[in-house]
Design a protein around this motif. Structure first.
Motif, PDB file in Angstrom:
ATOM      1  N   GLU A  18      38.395  32.703  81.072  1.00 28.11           N
ATOM      2  CA  GLU A  18      37.486  32.070  80.118  1.00 28.11           C
ATOM      3  C   GLU A  18      36.984  33.008  79.021  1.00 28.11           C
ATOM      4  OE1 GLU A  18      34.666  30.408  82.898  1.00 28.11           O
ATOM      5  OE2 GLU A  18      35.659  28.461  82.794  1.00 28.11           O
ATOM      6  N   ARG A  19      36.994  34.328  79.256  1.00 33.43           N
ATOM      7  CA  ARG A  19      36.417  35.227  78.247  1.00 33.43           C
ATOM      8  C   ARG A  19      37.206  35.195  76.944  1.00 33.43           C
ATOM      9  NH1 ARG A  19      35.637  41.058  79.739  1.00 33.43           N
ATOM     10  NH2 ARG A  19      33.935  41.013  78.249  1.00 33.43           N
ATOM     11  N   VAL A  20      38.519  35.374  77.032  1.00 32.95           N
ATOM     12  CA  VAL A  20      39.325  35.412  75.808  1.00 32.95           C
ATOM     13  C   VAL A  20      39.301  34.071  75.072  1.00 32.95           C
ATOM     14  CG1 VAL A  20      41.642  35.741  74.879  1.00 32.95           C
ATOM     15  CG2 VAL A  20      40.765  37.330  76.591  1.00 32.95           C
ATOM     16  N   PRO A  21      39.498  32.935  75.759  1.00 31.36           N
ATOM     17  CA  PRO A  21      39.359  31.660  75.045  1.00 31.36           C
ATOM     18  C   PRO A  21      37.979  31.484  74.407  1.00 31.36           C
ATOM     19  CG  PRO A  21      40.425  31.319  77.161  1.00 31.36           C
ATOM     20  CD  PRO A  21      39.945  32.738  77.154  1.00 31.36           C
ATOM     21  N   GLY A  22      36.954  32.029  75.060  1.00 35.97           N
ATOM     22  CA  GLY A  22      35.617  31.981  74.471  1.00 35.97           C
ATOM     23  C   GLY A  22      35.538  32.760  73.169  1.00 35.97           C
ATOM     24  N   TRP A  23      36.220  33.906  73.112  1.00 35.50           N
ATOM     25  CA  TRP A  23      36.260  34.681  71.860  1.00 35.50           C
ATOM     26  C   TRP A  23      37.030  33.932  70.781  1.00 35.50           C
ATOM     27  CZ3 TRP A  23      37.793  39.478  75.164  1.00 35.50           C
ATOM     28  CH2 TRP A  23      36.627  40.059  75.692  1.00 35.50           C
ATOM     29  N   ILE A  24      38.075  33.225  71.169  1.00 37.55           N
ATOM     30  CA  ILE A  24      38.811  32.419  70.192  1.00 37.55           C
ATOM     31  C   ILE A  24      37.898  31.353  69.593  1.00 37.55           C
ATOM     32  CG2 ILE A  24      40.646  30.690  69.975  1.00 37.55           C
ATOM     33  CD1 ILE A  24      42.316  32.446  71.895  1.00 37.55           C
ATOM     34  N   VAL A  25      37.151  30.674  70.441  1.00 39.59           N
ATOM     35  CA  VAL A  25      36.191  29.675  69.953  1.00 39.59           C
ATOM     36  C   VAL A  25      35.180  30.327  69.016  1.00 39.59           C
ATOM     37  CG1 VAL A  25      34.325  28.118  70.652  1.00 39.59           C
ATOM     38  CG2 VAL A  25      36.481  28.152  71.942  1.00 39.59           C
ATOM     39  N   ASP A  26      34.664  31.493  69.400  1.00 42.95           N
ATOM     40  CA  ASP A  26      33.715  32.200  68.526  1.00 42.95           C
ATOM     41  C   ASP A  26      34.347  32.498  67.168  1.00 42.95           C
ATOM     42  OD1 ASP A  26      31.832  32.206  70.559  1.00 42.95           O
ATOM     43  OD2 ASP A  26      32.212  34.285  71.161  1.00 42.95           O
ATOM     44  N   GLY A  27      35.636  32.863  67.178  1.00 42.21           N
ATOM     45  CA  GLY A  27      36.313  33.161  65.923  1.00 42.21           C
ATOM     46  C   GLY A  27      36.357  31.980  64.978  1.00 42.21           C
ATOM     47  N   TYR A  28      36.461  30.789  65.529  1.00 43.28           N
ATOM     48  CA  TYR A  28      36.489  29.602  64.687  1.00 43.28           C
ATOM     49  C   TYR A  28      35.140  29.346  64.008  1.00 43.28           C
ATOM     50  CZ  TYR A  28      40.828  28.463  67.228  1.00 43.28           C
ATOM     51  OH  TYR A  28      42.093  28.493  67.783  1.00 43.28           O
ATOM     52  N   GLY A  29      34.107  30.016  64.471  1.00 34.24           N
ATOM     53  CA  GLY A  29      32.785  29.821  63.875  1.00 34.24           C
ATOM     54  C   GLY A  29      32.723  30.159  62.402  1.00 34.24           C
ATOM     55  N   THR A  30      33.580  31.077  61.940  1.00 32.76           N
ATOM     56  CA  THR A  30      33.595  31.425  60.514  1.00 32.76           C
ATOM     57  C   THR A  30      33.879  30.200  59.650  1.00 32.76           C
ATOM     58  OG1 THR A  30      34.166  33.743  60.853  1.00 32.76           O
ATOM     59  CG2 THR A  30      34.870  32.763  58.773  1.00 32.76           C
ATOM     60  N   LEU A  31      34.760  29.325  60.122  1.00 31.62           N
ATOM     61  CA  LEU A  31      35.074  28.105  59.373  1.00 31.62           C
ATOM     62  C   LEU A  31      33.811  27.292  59.117  1.00 31.62           C
ATOM     63  CD1 LEU A  31      38.021  25.706  60.295  1.00 31.62           C
ATOM     64  CD2 LEU A  31      35.779  24.834  59.707  1.00 31.62           C
ATOM     65  N   PHE A  32      32.964  27.157  60.132  1.00 29.85           N
ATOM     66  CA  PHE A  32      31.768  26.323  59.998  1.00 29.85           C
ATOM     67  C   PHE A  32      30.677  27.015  59.187  1.00 29.85           C
ATOM     68  CE2 PHE A  32      34.067  24.927  63.752  1.00 29.85           C
ATOM     69  CZ  PHE A  32      34.299  23.610  63.386  1.00 29.85           C
ATOM     70  N   ALA A  33      30.616  28.354  59.262  1.00 25.84           N
ATOM     71  CA  ALA A  33      29.679  29.083  58.406  1.00 25.84           C
ATOM     72  C   ALA A  33      30.047  28.891  56.933  1.00 25.84           C
ATOM     73  CB  ALA A  33      29.684  30.565  58.767  1.00 25.84           C
ATOM     74  N   GLU A  34      31.348  28.955  56.643  1.00 19.64           N
ATOM     75  CA  GLU A  34      31.796  28.688  55.272  1.00 19.64           C
ATOM     76  C   GLU A  34      31.439  27.264  54.859  1.00 19.64           C
ATOM     77  OE1 GLU A  34      35.836  31.477  55.566  1.00 19.64           O
ATOM     78  OE2 GLU A  34      35.994  29.297  55.316  1.00 19.64           O
ATOM     79  N   LEU A  35      31.692  26.322  55.756  1.00 21.42           N
ATOM     80  CA  LEU A  35      31.426  24.920  55.452  1.00 21.42           C
ATOM     81  C   LEU A  35      29.947  24.700  55.124  1.00 21.42           C
ATOM     82  CD1 LEU A  35      32.234  21.944  55.315  1.00 21.42           C
ATOM     83  CD2 LEU A  35      32.057  21.847  57.812  1.00 21.42           C
ATOM     84  N   ASP A  36      29.049  25.306  55.885  1.00 16.71           N
ATOM     85  CA  ASP A  36      27.613  25.190  55.601  1.00 16.71           C
ATOM     86  C   ASP A  36      27.306  25.620  54.168  1.00 16.71           C
ATOM     87  OD1 ASP A  36      27.041  24.332  58.153  1.00 16.71           O
ATOM     88  OD2 ASP A  36      26.280  26.269  58.855  1.00 16.71           O
ATOM     89  N   GLU A  37      27.818  26.798  53.787  1.00 14.49           N
ATOM     90  CA  GLU A  37      27.549  27.320  52.449  1.00 14.49           C
ATOM     91  C   GLU A  37      28.127  26.416  51.375  1.00 14.49           C
ATOM     92  OE1 GLU A  37      29.063  31.286  52.308  1.00 14.49           O
ATOM     93  OE2 GLU A  37      27.497  32.091  53.629  1.00 14.49           O
ATOM     94  N   GLN A  38      29.324  25.925  51.612  1.00 18.55           N
ATOM     95  CA  GLN A  38      29.975  25.086  50.610  1.00 18.55           C
ATOM     96  C   GLN A  38      29.261  23.749  50.447  1.00 18.55           C
ATOM     97  OE1 GLN A  38      33.752  25.524  52.601  1.00 18.55           O
ATOM     98  NE2 GLN A  38      34.589  26.785  50.957  1.00 18.55           N
ATOM     99  N   LEU A  39      28.803  23.170  51.544  1.00 15.92           N
ATOM    100  CA  LEU A  39      28.057  21.918  51.444  1.00 15.92           C
ATOM    101  C   LEU A  39      26.728  22.129  50.728  1.00 15.92           C
ATOM    102  CD1 LEU A  39      28.681  20.248  54.923  1.00 15.92           C
ATOM    103  CD2 LEU A  39      29.565  19.494  52.706  1.00 15.92           C
ATOM    104  N   ARG A  40      26.069  23.252  51.009  1.00 20.60           N
ATOM    105  CA  ARG A  40      24.808  23.533  50.312  1.00 20.60           C
ATOM    106  C   ARG A  40      25.030  23.604  48.803  1.00 20.60           C
ATOM    107  NH1 ARG A  40      23.545  26.769  54.983  1.00 20.60           N
ATOM    108  NH2 ARG A  40      24.351  28.668  53.985  1.00 20.60           N
ATOM    109  N   GLY A  41      26.205  24.082  48.396  1.00 21.53           N
ATOM    110  CA  GLY A  41      26.528  24.099  46.970  1.00 21.53           C
ATOM    111  C   GLY A  41      26.593  22.709  46.358  1.00 21.53           C
TER     112      GLY A  41
END
Length: 360
Positions: free
Chosen positions: A169-192
Motif C-alpha cells: 500500500e505504501r507505493v500506491p499511496g505515493w502514486i495517489v499523492d503524486g496525482y495531487g499536483t493535477l488538482f492543485a493546478e485545477l484549483d488555481e486555474q478555476l480561481r482564475g
C-alpha cells in the motif's frame, strides 16, 4: 448508472501532502501545468453554466497524467533505499508503464514492464523506446499485476504499481499523492475564472487510484464543500460500479475495450474506503460512446483518447438518464450530483489521442 448508497456527506479524510509533491514536480525538467480548456459551446449543449476539460494530453512530454504519480512514487521509494541501481517493475495497460520507464531512466535506473493481452504494439514500442524491458503476460491486467509482483521479489528490484492490495500500500499511496499536483493546478486555474471549486467532477476510473486522489482532494480536511464526484468506466470493465453496487470490492471479468487504460477488473484496496464513503455516483459507457465523445472534444480543440473522452461520454449518459436536479425523472441520481443549469462541470481528460493508438 447508480448512486452510491454508502456515500457519507459528513466524511472527511486526511489532506494530501500537496505542497511537497508539487514542489518536487516543479523541480523536474519540463514541468508546466496542463491547460484547463473552457468549453462554452459544450456547456450550452449539455445545459450547464460552465464546462471545463483538464487536458492531460501533454504531461512532461508524455500523453497522459500518469507521469505525476510515477515520478513521485519512484522518487519516494528510491529515497528510502541505500543500494545502488535497481530495476523498477510494474504492470501496465500502457500509460503508467511508459511513465515508470521514463522516470526510472531519468533517475538512473532500469525498468521492467509487464503488459497483458490487448496492449497495442505501438504502445509497447513506446515503452521500449523509453529503455524498458517489456514482458508480455498472456491474460488480463490483474494477471499482469501478479506477474510484476512476483518479478519484483528479488533484491535489486522495486515494484511501482498503481494498485494496492493487502500488504502493498505504501507505493500506491505515493502514486495517489503524486496525482495531487493535477488538482492543485485545477484549483488555481478555476480561481482564475472566479470559481472556487467544481460543482461536478467527472473522473475516469480503472483501479481507482486517480479517483482516490480526487476524493482525497475534495473530501480532505479544509477542502471547500460542494463538489460531487462521478466516476466513469468501460461497461466491459466496470469494477468500481460493481463494487459500489455490492457495497464491497468485487472483481469483474474484463473484455476488450478501446479504453485500454481503464480495462481493470479489481479496485485498489487503498482506493476502496475513499470510494465507498466519498463517491457520489458511477456510470459505465461503451466504446462507441467514448469514440463519439472524443470526436466531439476534438471539434472543440481538445485532443482526447478514449479514456480521456470517457468523462464527456459519462456526462452525456448521465444527462440522458435524467441526471439534472429538478428535471422530471432526475430522481436520486440527479439529487446526488446536484447538476443544475447553474453548475460548473470539470472533465478530467486523462490522455491524449496519441496515448491510445488502438483507437486511431
Amino acid at each position: 448508472m447508480i448512486v452510491n448508497a454508502g456515500r457519507d456527506p459528513a466524511w472527511v479524510c486526511a489532506a494530501a501532502p500537496t505542497a511537497a509533491v508539487r514542489d518536487f514536480h516543479r523541480s523536474l525538467p519540463g514541468y508546466a501545468p496542463t491547460r484547463l480548456a473552457d468549453l462554452p459551446d459544450l456547456a450550452r449543449a449539455y445545459g450547464v453554466a460552465r464546462l471545463f476539460a483538464k487536458d492531460e494530453s501533454n504531461r512532461f512530454g508524455l500523453p497522459a497524467f500518469k507521469a505525476l504519480g510515477a515520478s513521485w512514487a519512484i522518487h519516494r521509494a528510491l529515497r528510502e533505499r541505500t543500494a545502488g541501481p535497481v530495476t523498477v517493475v510494474t504492470a501496465t495497460d500502457g500509460n503508467h508503464g511508459r511513465a515508470v520507464a521514463r522516470f526510472a531512466r531519468q533517475f538512473g535506473h532500469r525498468a521492467g514492464i509487464f503488459v497483458p493481452d490487448g496492449v497495442h504494439p505501438a504502445a509497447v514500442r513506446a515503452i521500449r523506446d523509453e529503455g524498458a524491458d517489456v514482458t508480455h503476460v498472456p491474460g488480463d491486467y490483474d494477471t499482469a499485476v501478479r506477474a510484476a509482483a512476483r518479478a519484483a521479489g528479488p533484491a535489486g528490484t522495486l515494484l511501482v504499481q498503481d494498485m494496492a492490495w493487502d500488504g502493498y500500500e505504501r507505493v500506491p499511496g505515493w502514486i495517489v499523492d503524486g496525482y495531487g499536483t493535477l488538482f492543485a493546478e485545477l484549483d488555481e486555474q478555476l480561481r482564475g475564472h472566479g470559481i472556487t471549486h467544481p460543482d461536478v467532477l467527472v473522473v475516469p476510473a480503472g483501479v481507482g487510484s486517480l479517483l482516490q486522489a480526487a476524493l482525497t482532494h475534495y473530501r480532505g480536511a479544509g477542502a471547500p464543500p460542494g463538489t460531487a464526484v462521478l466516476s466513469v468506466e468501460p461497461r466491459s470493465a466496470a469494477c468500481v460500479l460493481a463494487s459500489v453496487a455490492a457495497g464491497h470490492p468485487v472483481t469483474v471479468a474484463t473484455g476488450v475495450t478501446s479504453m485500454a487504460g481503464l480495462n481493470c477488473g479489481t479496485v485498489s484496496s487503498l482506493a476502496w474506503p475513499y470510494i465507498r464513503r466519498g463517491l457520489d455516483a458511477c456510470v459505465a459507457v461503451d466504446d462507441a460512446e467514448a469514440a463519439a465523445a472524443a470526436r466531439r472534444l476534438a471539434r472543440h480543440g481538445v485532443d482526447a483518447g478514449p479514456c480521456g473522452a470517457a468523462p464527456l461520454a459519462g456526462l452525456a449518459a448521465g444527462l440522458a438518464a435524467g441526471l439534472a436536479a429538478g428535471q422530471t425523472g432526475g430522481g436520486p441520481v440527479g439529487a446526488a450530483l446536484g447538476l443544475t443549469p447553474a453548475s460548473t462541470v470539470v472533465l478530467l481528460v486523462t490522455e491524449g489521442a496519441a496515448a491510445n493508438p488502438a483507437a486511431s
